[in-house]
Design a protein around this motif. Structure first.
Motif, short mmCIF file in Angstrom:
data_model
loop_
_atom_site.label_atom_id
_atom_site.label_comp_id
_atom_site.label_asym_id
_atom_site.label_seq_id
_atom_site.Cartn_x
_atom_site.Cartn_y
_atom_site.Cartn_z
N LEU A 80 -10.09 2.48 15.86
CA LEU A 80 -9.73 1.19 15.43
C LEU A 80 -8.71 0.37 16.26
N SER A 81 -7.91 0.93 17.05
CA SER A 81 -6.93 0.08 17.88
C SER A 81 -7.71 -0.69 19.12
N ASP A 135 -13.66 -0.59 2.92
CA ASP A 135 -13.68 -0.79 4.34
C ASP A 135 -12.51 -0.31 4.91
N LEU A 136 -11.39 -0.20 4.13
CA LEU A 136 -10.25 0.30 4.66
C LEU A 136 -10.15 2.00 4.53
N LEU A 186 -3.65 -0.37 9.26
CA LEU A 186 -3.81 -0.47 7.79
C LEU A 186 -3.38 -1.84 7.49
N ASN A 187 -2.16 -2.33 7.79
CA ASN A 187 -1.57 -3.81 7.42
C ASN A 187 -2.71 -4.92 7.98
N LYS A 188 -3.15 -4.67 9.26
CA LYS A 188 -4.05 -5.60 9.88
C LYS A 188 -5.33 -5.64 8.75
N MET A 189 -5.76 -4.59 8.29
CA MET A 189 -6.91 -4.62 7.71
C MET A 189 -6.76 -5.04 6.22
N PRO A 209 0.91 -1.91 -0.52
CA PRO A 209 -0.40 -1.78 0.00
C PRO A 209 -0.47 -1.18 1.31
N ASN A 210 0.67 -1.36 2.07
CA ASN A 210 0.61 -0.64 3.59
C ASN A 210 0.81 0.63 3.57
#
Length: 517
Positions: free
Chosen positions: A305-306, A319-320, A351-354, A488-489
């Motif tokens: 992912l990165s 998707d997460l 996770l935060n970005k998604m 959520p994160n």
């Protein structure tokens, strides 16, 4: 009695909220801001049930310092605080000799090794004690703080909120002695109060009550492990039993965090008393929290992912979850463990970005359905507690039974649990650590939840739907685990509730800095 802000529970949320309001409420305001703090047990201050020395003397954090509250980490790394905490840890009453041997760098002040350090939970109470002291030591003329020793029973949400207490609550004044908050009872008692704003910071809910046809008279049934002083209370009960019984049997109902917390002390006790203690754990599943152990080369792990994260492709809540599953498979295929992968996901803020890329509708779906799925596959804890459990299993002191307990009962004061298959398990001590109350079920022991459910009408088994300010409805705020969007994160709970409490405090400070009281 009427107040501007009522803080229900004075643990982490209550302390952080008060501290932030004190810093942000302008001195030029001539009108007093009245703050009422309601705490059911003043001995839990500072820290509440989860972190106070009185309540959680033997518990450890589930997560290492690197992902704890940054302010606490900075405080703990100060040389004067390490010295103080090291001296406290050497006190025999805390039974921390093993912890000091494993973490011998702590007293040597080698702070470069602190990232993976798991500290006793009551350390946090000393951190909070200083926050309370610095907030209240110089009383602001325009802020009035009042303490009530009581428990909320019911909330009415009208033009101004009305809170009813379980019984008459005493009002307390306070002063400080060696930075410690000391209370003095007054002659005033209250059965209810009104408040413009209510912030509920009562912590994680107790376990769901197991069906009981009658009141259990035997006090060796512990229906709320954390609420009854946790491992400390259990140790006292075991010692009392061993005075007149050769062998005692302990039954745990549930096998997650509550069970693991007690394992290190129970393992020490079984060595001391040489097989006089037998432990049974009854649970629908053998799956428990996993060890938080990093591989020596975990920093070499390269996340998919990165490199390839295309935010536009992350449009659905699920998707997460699917992306995390892919990362786990990729990591394991390259010789890493899941905890290595999860650590890197959190470090890089993946996770935060998604989550931020989701629409408001999908964020609600995430908080309602997907958060729990991700939580269930990313629950890690201090390896020391899991190692103690494994030693007890190897010694055949601890036995696991797959089953669901439907009822607790007693015959001639002898306790027993009845499973779904109608099996009876007799125990000298039975402890319910089966997980938090299900909000979908009626909770007669927590009436304030029933009133919140009537006020909100928007909740599931896990918690309430709140807005971005953690408001459930009409100035009632839930910045803790009662809110479905509290974390959520997948930050550590301590970090998430601190952040949320600050957000509520900033909003309230703005409101009252602009408003004439």
């Amino acid at each position: 009695m009427q107040t501007n802000i009522a803080i229900i529970g004075f643990g982490v949320i209550g302390t952080e909220l008060l501290s932030k309001i004190y810093k942000r409420y302008k001195n030029k305001n001539k009108k007093k801001l009245n703050i009422l703090i309601v705490e059911k047990n003043l001995k839990n201050i500072p820290g509440g049930e989860a972190y106070s020395e009185y309540q959680s003397k033997f518990g450890f954090f589930n997560n290492p310092l690197r992902i704890s509250n940054p302010e606490f980490v900075q405080w703990l790394k100060k040389k004067e605080n390490i010295k103080k905490l090291c001296k406290i840890s050497q006190n025999k009453k805390y039974n921390l000799n093993d912890w000091l041997k494993i973490n011998n760098f702590f007293c040597e002040k080698q702070t470069n090794k602190f990232d993976e350090l798991y500290v006793p939970r009551f350390f946090y109470s000393l951190f909070l004690q200083e926050k309370i002291f610095h907030s209240l030591k110089n009383k602001k003329k325009n802020i009035q703080v009042t303490f009530l020793n009581g428990e909320i029973n019911k909330i009415k949400n009208e033009k101004i909120n009305i809170c009813f207490l379980k019984k008459n609550a005493n009002k307390y004044s306070y002063f400080f002695k060696n930075k410690k908050l000391i209370f003095r009872k007054t002659f005033l008692k209250f059965r209810s109060f009104k408040s413009e704003n209510i912030i509920i910071g009562t912590g994680i809910l107790p376990p769901q009550k197991i069906n009981i046809n009658k009141k259990i008279s035997n006090k060796d049934y512990i229906d709320d492990f954390y609420g009854s002083r946790g491992t400390s209370n259990l140790i006292n009960k075991i010692n009392n039993k061993l005075r007149y019984k050769k062998i005692i049997k302990i039954i745990f109902i549930g096998n997650k965090a509550g069970l693991l917390e007690a394992m290190p002390e129970l393992q020490k006790m079984t060595l001391k008393f040489k097989k006089r203690i037998r432990i049974i754990c009854i649970s629908p599943s053998l799956i428990t929290l996993e060890k938080a152990e990093l591989s020596t080369n975990y920093k070499d792990l390269k996340l998919i992912l990165s490199k390839n994260l295309n935010i536009k492709k992350v449009s659905k809540a699920n998707d997460l979850y699917l992306n995390i599953i892919k990362e786990f498979k990729n990591g394991e295929n390259n010789g890493f463990n899941k905890y290595d992968v999860w650590t890197q996901i959190l470090r890089k803020g993946i996770l935060n970005k998604m989550y931020k890329s989701l629409s408001e509708k999908e964020k609600k779906n995430y908080n309602k359905y997907i958060f729990t799925k991700i939580r269930n596959i990313t629950r890690y804890t201090y390896p020391y507690t899991v190692n103690a459990k494994e030693k007890l299993e190897t010694d055949k002191t601890l036995k696991f039974i797959i089953g669901r307990v439907l009822k607790i009962d007693e015959i001639h004061k002898k306790l027993f649990a009845i499973s779904k298959k109608n099996q009876k398990f007799f125990g000298d001590i039975i402890i319910n650590v089966s997980g938090p109350t299900n909000l979908k079920k009626e909770n007669a022991n927590l009436n304030y939840l029933e009133s919140l459910k009537k006020i909100s009408k928007n909740f599931n088994s896990r918690g309430f739907f709140t807005n971005n300010s953690f408001m459930v409805k009409n100035n009632i705020y839930l910045p803790g685990t009662l809110s479905l969007n509290f974390n959520p994160n997948r930050l550590t709970i301590i970090r998430a509730i601190t952040r949320n409490a600050h957000k509520v405090a900033i909003n309230l400070s703005k409101k009252y800095n602009q408003k004439k009281l």
